[in-house]
Design an enzyme around this catalytic site. Structure first.
Site, short mmCIF file in Angstrom:
data_model
loop_
_atom_site.label_atom_id
_atom_site.label_comp_id
_atom_site.label_asym_id
_atom_site.label_seq_id
_atom_site.Cartn_x
_atom_site.Cartn_y
_atom_site.Cartn_z
CG ASP A 152 -1.75 1.18 1.44
OD1 ASP A 152 -1.57 2.19 0.72
OD2 ASP A 152 -2.60 1.13 2.34
CB SER A 211 -1.83 5.76 -17.20
OG SER A 211 -1.94 7.15 -17.16
CB THR A 212 -1.61 0.37 -15.34
OG1 THR A 212 -1.49 0.46 -13.92
CG2 THR A 212 -0.29 0.71 -16.00
N GLY A 213 -4.71 1.59 -14.45
CA GLY A 213 -6.00 1.18 -13.91
C GLY A 213 -7.14 1.68 -14.78
N GLY A 228 -9.11 3.78 -6.78
CA GLY A 228 -7.77 3.23 -6.86
C GLY A 228 -6.79 3.88 -5.91
CB VAL A 229 -3.12 4.45 -6.25
CG1 VAL A 229 -2.96 5.37 -7.44
CG2 VAL A 229 -1.99 4.67 -5.27
CG ASP A 230 -6.66 10.26 -7.01
OD1 ASP A 230 -6.05 10.94 -6.16
OD2 ASP A 230 -7.41 10.77 -7.86
CE1 TYR A 238 -8.13 8.44 -15.63
CE2 TYR A 238 -5.97 9.39 -15.94
CZ TYR A 238 -7.26 9.49 -15.47
OH TYR A 238 -7.67 10.65 -14.85
#
Length: 163
Positions: free
Chosen positions: A8, A115-117, A30-32, A119
């Site tokens: 995490d 950008s891999t989620g 997500g991470v954001d 996006y």
């Protein structure tokens, strides 16, 4: 040397963590979303004061309740088939994050897979771009971390580093 860790990102003890942010810098999924929840409401207020951030660029806020003293909000490109400069834009956002880390005196930095989620950037292409930029800057920092969410991404990053 670049560390690839499955963790995490909000728990890492580094000077700066990079947030895979949206252009409005408004938090999200997500991470954001995880970074915004862990940092507390002060982060959203700081982001609102910054205004928008276009894809390929980044902004800095304090880390507030995070272990990291800085959050670098990096807005990656949305994948649209790869013919609209997405690869160059993703490379630019990693470069911009390193530039802001230098500017703010961060000696250690952790990146998610930008950008891999949502996006939809192809994970293998994104890993190559991310690691190429990280390798170019690894000696400027005491610690550079690729923080991944799952074993598949960790394997992809580790395989890419071996090549």
């Amino acid at each position: 040397m670049i560390e690839v860790v499955r963790a995490d990102i909000t728990t890492l003890k580094v000077d700066a963590i990079v947030n895979a942010a949206n252009a409005a810098l408004s938090g999200g999924g997500g991470v954001d979303g995880a970074i915004h929840r862990a940092a507390g409401p002060e982060l959203l207020a700081a982001c609102r004061a910054l205004g928008r951030c276009e894809a390929g660029d980044a902004r800095v806020t304090p880390g507030f309740r995070l272990h990291a003293r800085l959050v670098i909000h990096a807005v990656g490109p949305v994948w649209d088939g790869g013919t609209n400069g997405e690869a160059a834009m993703l490379e630019r956002v990693y470069e911009r994050a390193f530039a802001l880390a230098r500017e703010h005196g961060a000696r250690s930095i952790a990146f998610p897979a930008i950008s891999t989620g949502a996006y939809r950037f192809p994970a293998d292409v994104a890993a190559e771009i991310a690691l190429r930029v990280m390798l170019a800057h690894e000696f400027e920092h005491e610690r550079v971390v690729a923080c991944v969410f799952d074993d598949a991404t960790r394997g992809r990053y580790e395989a890419t580093l071996k090549r």
